[in-house]
Design an enzyme around this catalytic site. Sequence first.
Site, PDB file in Angstrom:
ATOM      1  N   LEU A 146       0.816  -1.214   0.000  1.00  7.60           N
ATOM      2  CA  LEU A 146       0.000   0.000   0.000  1.00  7.60           C
ATOM      3  C   LEU A 146       0.850   1.265   0.000  1.00  7.60           C
ATOM      4  O   LEU A 146       1.846   1.364   0.713  1.00  7.60           O
ATOM      5  CB  LEU A 146      -0.881   0.021   1.248  1.00  7.60           C
ATOM      6  N   GLU A 190      -3.347   6.696   0.964  1.00  7.92           N
ATOM      7  CA  GLU A 190      -4.177   7.748   0.369  1.00  7.92           C
ATOM      8  C   GLU A 190      -3.680   9.122   0.830  1.00  7.92           C
ATOM      9  O   GLU A 190      -3.904  10.134   0.169  1.00  7.92           O
ATOM     10  CB  GLU A 190      -5.617   7.527   0.841  1.00  7.92           C
ATOM     11  N   HIS A 239      -8.010  -4.350  -0.738  1.00  2.41           N
ATOM     12  CA  HIS A 239      -7.478  -3.645   0.438  1.00  2.41           C
ATOM     13  C   HIS A 239      -8.298  -3.870   1.698  1.00  2.41           C
ATOM     14  O   HIS A 239      -7.752  -3.982   2.791  1.00  2.41           O
ATOM     15  CB  HIS A 239      -7.419  -2.155   0.119  1.00  2.41           C
TER      16      HIS A 239
HETATM   17  C1  LIG Z   1      -1.760  -1.715   4.501  1.00  7.38           C
HETATM   18  C2  LIG Z   1      -2.990  -1.226   5.190  1.00  7.38           C
HETATM   19  C3  LIG Z   1      -3.119   0.117   5.505  1.00  7.38           C
HETATM   20  C4  LIG Z   1      -4.270   0.593   6.137  1.00  7.38           C
HETATM   21  N1  LIG Z   1      -4.365   1.918   6.433  1.00  7.38           N
HETATM   22  C5  LIG Z   1      -5.477   2.366   7.081  1.00  7.38           C
HETATM   23  C6  LIG Z   1      -5.584   3.743   7.450  1.00  7.38           C
HETATM   24  O1  LIG Z   1      -4.686   4.556   7.227  1.00  7.38           O
HETATM   25  N2  LIG Z   1      -6.708   4.149   8.073  1.00  7.38           N
HETATM   26  C7  LIG Z   1      -7.740   3.294   8.361  1.00  7.38           C
HETATM   27  O2  LIG Z   1      -8.739   3.715   8.943  1.00  7.38           O
HETATM   28  N3  LIG Z   1      -7.636   1.979   8.041  1.00  7.38           N
HETATM   29  C8  LIG Z   1      -6.530   1.504   7.421  1.00  7.38           C
HETATM   30  N4  LIG Z   1      -6.449   0.174   7.109  1.00  7.38           N
HETATM   31  C9  LIG Z   1      -7.479  -0.755   7.599  1.00  7.38           C
HETATM   32  C10 LIG Z   1      -7.278  -1.006   9.090  1.00  7.38           C
HETATM   33  O3  LIG Z   1      -5.914  -1.027   9.392  1.00  7.38           O
HETATM   34  C11 LIG Z   1      -7.894  -2.321   9.536  1.00  7.38           C
HETATM   35  O4  LIG Z   1      -9.199  -2.455   9.068  1.00  7.38           O
HETATM   36  C12 LIG Z   1      -7.932  -2.435  11.060  1.00  7.38           C
HETATM   37  O5  LIG Z   1      -6.687  -2.123  11.620  1.00  7.38           O
HETATM   38  C13 LIG Z   1      -8.371  -3.829  11.465  1.00  7.38           C
HETATM   39  O6  LIG Z   1      -8.210  -3.997  12.838  1.00  7.38           O
HETATM   40  P1  LIG Z   1      -8.731  -5.313  13.555  1.00  7.38           P
HETATM   41  O7  LIG Z   1      -8.374  -5.189  14.973  1.00  7.38           O
HETATM   42  O8  LIG Z   1     -10.160  -5.516  13.192  1.00  7.38           O
HETATM   43  O9  LIG Z   1      -7.943  -6.509  12.862  1.00  7.38           O
HETATM   44  P2  LIG Z   1      -6.367  -6.836  12.751  1.00  7.38           P
HETATM   45  O10 LIG Z   1      -5.518  -5.727  13.151  1.00  7.38           O
HETATM   46  O11 LIG Z   1      -6.184  -7.408  11.397  1.00  7.38           O
HETATM   47  O12 LIG Z   1      -6.170  -7.979  13.827  1.00  7.38           O
HETATM   48  C14 LIG Z   1      -6.691  -9.269  13.663  1.00  7.38           C
HETATM   49  C15 LIG Z   1      -6.226 -10.140  14.818  1.00  7.38           C
HETATM   50  O13 LIG Z   1      -6.913 -11.374  14.774  1.00  7.38           O
HETATM   51  C16 LIG Z   1      -6.027 -12.433  15.034  1.00  7.38           C
HETATM   52  N5  LIG Z   1      -6.593 -13.621  14.375  1.00  7.38           N
HETATM   53  C17 LIG Z   1      -7.064 -13.739  13.109  1.00  7.38           C
HETATM   54  N6  LIG Z   1      -7.550 -14.963  12.901  1.00  7.38           N
HETATM   55  C18 LIG Z   1      -7.391 -15.653  14.060  1.00  7.38           C
HETATM   56  C19 LIG Z   1      -7.699 -16.965  14.484  1.00  7.38           C
HETATM   57  N7  LIG Z   1      -8.313 -17.840  13.685  1.00  7.38           N
HETATM   58  N8  LIG Z   1      -7.362 -17.324  15.757  1.00  7.38           N
HETATM   59  C20 LIG Z   1      -6.755 -16.446  16.590  1.00  7.38           C
HETATM   60  N9  LIG Z   1      -6.467 -15.178  16.241  1.00  7.38           N
HETATM   61  C21 LIG Z   1      -6.786 -14.796  14.991  1.00  7.38           C
HETATM   62  C22 LIG Z   1      -4.696 -11.976  14.523  1.00  7.38           C
HETATM   63  O14 LIG Z   1      -3.661 -12.601  15.248  1.00  7.38           O
HETATM   64  C23 LIG Z   1      -4.750 -10.472  14.819  1.00  7.38           C
HETATM   65  O15 LIG Z   1      -4.260 -10.222  16.118  1.00  7.38           O
HETATM   66  C24 LIG Z   1      -5.307  -0.315   6.459  1.00  7.38           C
HETATM   67  C25 LIG Z   1      -5.169  -1.654   6.150  1.00  7.38           C
HETATM   68  C26 LIG Z   1      -4.050  -2.098   5.494  1.00  7.38           C
HETATM   69  C27 LIG Z   1      -3.977  -3.544   5.103  1.00  7.38           C
END
Ligand SMILES: Cc1cc2nc3c(=O)[nH]c(=O)nc-3n(C[C@H](O)[C@H](O)[C@H](O)COP(=O)(O)OP(=O)(O)OC[C@H]3O[C@@H](n4cnc5c(N)ncnc54)[C@H](O)[C@@H]3O)c2cc1C
Length: 569
Positions: free
Chosen positions: A244, A247, A343
């Site tokens: 990435l 933006e 994404h």
């Molecule tokens: C490169 C990139 C840049 C981004 N930039 C932005 C931004 O600037 N602004 C914005 O608003 N959003 C951004 N996003 C989106 C945003 O970062 C994510 O949507 C958000 O951080 C997701 O957080 P989460 O806690 O839901 O999941 P994650 O941070 O993905 O965490 C998932 C967790 O689940 C655990 N897990 C998964 N499956 C299992 C399983 N079966 N058993 C046990 N544990 C499991 C993993 O170990 C991990 O700890 C970006 C995304 C990407 C990919």
Amino acid sequence: MQPVFHPVLVIGGGLAGLRAAIEAKKYCDVAVLSMVYPVRSHSCAAQGGVNAPLGNVPEGRDDTWEKHAYDTVKGSDFLADQDAVEILTKEASERVYEMEHWGTPFSRTPEGRIAQRPFGGAGFPRTCYAEDTTGHALLHTMNEQSVKNNIRVYPERFVLSLVVRNRRAVGAIAWNMQTGKLEAYAAHSIVLATGGAGRIYSKTTNSLIMSGSGMFLAFRAGVALKDMEFMQFHPTTLYRTNILLTEGSRGEGGYLINSRGERFMERYAPSMMELAPRDIVARSIITEIKEGRGINNGYVYLDLRHLGEKMIDERLPGVRELCLNFIGLDPVKEPIPVQPAQHYTMGGIDCNVNGETEIAGLYAVGECSCVSVHGANRLGGNSLLETLVFGKCVGESASDFAVREQGSGENKIDRVILDAIEQEYKKTNEKMKGREGAEKPASIRRDLGQLMVKKAGIFRQEDLLREAIDGVSELSLRFKNVHVSSGTVYNLDLLHAFELEAMLSLAEVIAKGAFLRKESRGSHYRTDYPERDDANFLKHTIARYTPDGIKIEYRDVMISKFKPEKRVY
Ligand SMILES: Cc1cc2nc3c(=O)[nH]c(=O)nc-3n(C[C@H](O)[C@H](O)[C@H](O)COP(=O)(O)OP(=O)(O)OC[C@H]3O[C@@H](n4cnc5c(N)ncnc54)[C@H](O)[C@@H]3O)c2cc1C
């Protein structure tokens, strides 16, 4: 087998999971199970920033939560539920200031306030950032808070199944990858915070672990998945690697240029130009390439040169570093080759604003969930915000449920529940064995990713989607003959086989939902139905697992303040 008990069990150690755990810990004991160490979650990769209508910069003074809500709903192509969007935007400022007070080193205005930059689809500069590594800054702050609050983390545990008894979640079975052993957990309430499913597509910005395994857990346990056909494609990822490039690069003034040197966004979004929402910019880039105005038939340029070295180093150092490290190009001197790639997963586990699913005691939050605040297209900066706002809400409701259960004494972890956990444990143990098939999980995974990019990608149409559905079922047949080497300590072959099972199932849901949605809305663009069709499809897609296959229904969208209107930028 003796299950480990915690009143609240959070699965996932990213921003959403840790925020939920910190909140729950105020009311009862809580533990986090995570496939990777929390700070290695994908949240850490977020770059551009987190939205809140703070009004900290002169051009943003008139910003309000209502304007943020309007932009979010319009960005979602009117598919977002407006009660959820109201919560998201009303609480945004408080949650961002909370992160600041907890220690997140946000970039600053000259007066010392949290700086804000313009982002796609936003009427005001409302994206707060820490250079271009905002996720890293937020996740480390959140992790420090979870350490401070003595939250027990079980890292490198891959959860393989949920234990549900009489439509009530009572436990989970996890594979401890360090010891190779299965472990059983019992809980009063379980929060799924397992992130997105981007790896179903071969071209993606998502880290390797984003297979949607948590969505699959809920799906198989009987919870519906909502709006899975809405996959976000980010316009600017580094050509070939699909890393990435935030933006924020366009927010800070970067241009998109075709092979003729034109700022082609003028043709597609004359007023917002490069800062139109992602779905529109991604489609515009692909159209330029298809019509012969791309470079080498594969990319366009993101041009930052006019911003100058000082500004790039101050605001976008990560972008410069990525370009230098991965393609040996310095964006101060040369334009960057970019192409769109998957994404973000807008759809996910169907839940309400408290994160409650249709199974009592089972909650979902963050990217794995679908509340829905992003509808058919997420605005950049809104998903980090979602993890903070709903992380807090869900932590509260899950602990509330657990405390009530504990108080009532009715559902204490008794013999019946222990038996249910033991049965699930035995069933799961069967799956831990090696398999003597002829197919490598890696090759099926590769073929699935390419299939989805080609047939269920940015531009979709009936025949291609039919091929996607057929292709996924062929791959599922191949999966039956999969080879998995034996051994359970850090056996990545085994891990990939588990993930692949989830990915195949979710890919089928995506393709079927896209096939049936005969309209274009947000990220879902049908060349054979190029218009939005509110009369028939202003509805959420609800997909359910049944032993006879996936069943798809529709549900009305919650509309309050903002009536659907034409979406122009
Ligand atoms: C490169 C990139 C840049 C981004 N930039 C932005 C931004 O600037 N602004 C914005 O608003 N959003 C951004 N996003 C989106 C945003 O970062 C994510 O949507 C958000 O951080 C997701 O957080 P989460 O806690 O839901 O999941 P994650 O941070 O993905 O965490 C998932 C967790 O689940 C655990 N897990 C998964 N499956 C299992 C399983 N079966 N058993 C046990 N544990 C499991 C993993 O170990 C991990 O700890 C970006 C995304 C990407 C990919």
